[in-house]
Design a protein around this motif. Sequence first.
Motif, PDB file in Angstrom:
ATOM      1  N   SER A 406      66.592  63.376  83.632  1.00 56.25           N
ATOM      2  CA  SER A 406      67.488  62.241  83.383  1.00 56.25           C
ATOM      3  C   SER A 406      68.906  62.693  83.052  1.00 56.25           C
ATOM      4  CB  SER A 406      66.930  61.373  82.255  1.00 56.25           C
ATOM      5  OG  SER A 406      66.816  62.124  81.048  1.00 56.25           O
ATOM      6  N   ASP A 409      71.970  62.645  85.908  1.00 54.80           N
ATOM      7  CA  ASP A 409      72.550  61.419  86.462  1.00 54.80           C
ATOM      8  C   ASP A 409      72.030  61.084  87.853  1.00 54.80           C
ATOM      9  OD1 ASP A 409      74.150  61.067  84.172  1.00 54.80           O
ATOM     10  OD2 ASP A 409      75.704  62.379  84.976  1.00 54.80           O
ATOM     11  N   GLY A 410      70.717  61.200  88.028  1.00 57.47           N
ATOM     12  CA  GLY A 410      70.089  60.767  89.278  1.00 57.47           C
ATOM     13  C   GLY A 410      70.056  61.803  90.378  1.00 57.47           C
ATOM     14  N   GLU A 411      70.591  63.012  90.145  1.00 60.13           N
ATOM     15  CA  GLU A 411      70.655  64.020  91.206  1.00 60.13           C
ATOM     16  C   GLU A 411      69.268  64.395  91.723  1.00 60.13           C
ATOM     17  OE1 GLU A 411      72.458  68.535  91.969  1.00 60.13           O
ATOM     18  OE2 GLU A 411      72.786  67.515  90.056  1.00 60.13           O
TER      19      GLU A 411
END
Length: 728
Positions: A406, A409-411
């Motif tokens: 988390s 950031d969504g990577e």
Amino acid sequence: MRFALSLGVSLCLAAPWIPAAAADSAYAPEVCFNACEEALSNVHFDDMQSNQSLINQTCHSQRHFISLYLCLDVYCMPESRATGLGPLNHTCQEWAGTAIPPLELVSNYSSVDIDNIRRIELNDTGTDTTFLEVVLPSKEFFGVWWDTLDSVAYVNHYHRYYGMMMIAFWVAVVAIGVANHAISAASNSNIVNRLPFKPPRQLSVYYSWLVNITTIPATFGTRCAQQIGWGTVPPRIQSITLLVFLVLNVVLTVIGYRIVPVNLYFNTVELQILRYVSDRSGIISFYNFPLIWLFGMRNNLLMWLTGWDFGTYNNFHRWVARIATIQAIVHSVGYTVLVIKEGGWANFAFWWTYMFWWTGEIATIIMSILVGLSCYWIRRQQYELFLVIHIGMSVIVLVTMLGHVSIFDGEYDALFWIPAFIWMADRVFRALRIMAFNPNFWRTWASATYNESSNIIRVSIPWGTSLYKPAPGTFYYIHVLNGPRCWESHPFTVASVLDDGQTAAKLLGEQVPLLESDNREPCTDTADDQSTEEDNCSMTFLIRPYDGFTSRLRDMAAASWPRKAPLRVLVDGPYGHTQPFHNFDNVVFLVGGSGIVVALSYLQALTGAVSPKSVRIHWAVREPEFALDVLESDIGDALGSSNLSIEIHLTSYPRDGSRDWPSQVNIQSGRIDAPSIITAAKERADDESLAVIACGPAQMADAARETVTSMLSSGHTRVEYFEESFQW
């Protein structure tokens, strides 16, 4: 260097300390901008307010921006400005409420002015010193930051690249499987056989021989189906594939690093190695997750594309999971050592207050427990327990991994959503298969009988409402809804199909779309009532009772004796592939116990109008009553076929004259001698094709495999081996 040619005189002066590989990298503009920014980040100018946050101090300091812009002019290419100034302007507007000044701020600085600007070193920065003038980092100071950021960017680039290599490897493996499946399907196709130009027959024969000699042999010696230690070893070609994958994982975990003498993030070579290897192993482990879930699903499109069975992909599933678990352990242990070296056990306890940390640790622990509880003995002896634990813990691992990544950031979120989608899609397709078998799936009634003397359960399920006819060699998962633990299901191979007067029915297996219909006349629909009378369109399963699900099924059937026990069932299928045994001149089955269902499944297709010259069934069975029951109920008129011969090997009873055996059946005492039977079959076949199918005890199957392997190694090109078994 291409990069150096575009920089101008100022950058050429700074180039000697820039590694050649870094100078050509796609991320060099970003690295150069960040090196200037980091070198000036701890410089405190006199136009900064000490009572403000760091971002406010920086965004409102004119001296800081003049120093930054001049640093970019002296050390970086023009692309660095566009790379870094846009995000920096966005940050200042969002967090400091101001835009960065324009580049024209330094337009009046000449080269002489720049040369006279003070150069600062690493030790000159800090809050204790306030600068009353514009400064520039020295070449050496800037070079240290470049080396640090360039090595990190280089390593991060290969983290993702090598993670994707895991998926690329299996794409290549599957592509080979698809190509082989297409060639095999084309060679067996009636369309190809009708073409004016046909490929040379010998070419097809040698291709088949080459494929078999690489796919059939056991990895070590003669043991393949038999247990070795706590598990089994896949066939040689699977083991080679998995070994190459393992080597690829190891190699890509230890290469692709740039270690520099001075790293401002990790100040020793040991810490650099620990950090980089820990990151790499964790990222590659997570990239393996979609493969683990894909290979472990029942409804795997790759089975249809490659023709490989569930057991093959289940082997891949287990070994990829084991490799990913080892990588997760390396990742977790590496970071544990890092934080302890940084601040001792107190620092280690501190990191447990962060969600991303404890979720990652829990994921590693659960993965390790999962691997331990997935050993062969537990899968065989406690399958229901194994399945519940496996599903529950897999969900926990997936959810905790989402929490672990988390912070990015969504990577890496796609590596969570892809397995979740695969899992959900598998459940959807299971539901579609159940409804395709009977749209009123909650009213599918079956009947079960248990013969105590033969110790076998006979389950009959009407298929008149199905969109397809059950095909030879396919299997179904059966839920018994009116029994205890109705959520459990087990796979069973179709033994025989009653097809009263149906001539246009289509055989459907994994190789045909799930909902494709045909033009056959519908069978009488009795699936919605509780009748236990024999349906005119039904499929029969012969089930040997052991523990768990099958023992409960036995108890239900025995309790209704002498009547048939009514079962409300869900039927999930079909799965598996129908093998082209009808294309061979000679077929030999070596089966043991309830493994006779494989031979029974193909019997109708192999004794029809277009069939092999000879079909020989060698069946090892303990109970004579079981053999007599199958001969009477499931083989019946097929005994009169001119190409069929059956030899029954009684393993627990000597041959006697008290039982009335059909004249077409030969009775022997003792176990099946697989090498002798296969050798004799090949001698009779001479140059004709021979298919050897084994389904039974592991020792017998391995003996059959080894015999066929020896024949292939000796140059026999027209013999193939098939092993029919469901691997947990």
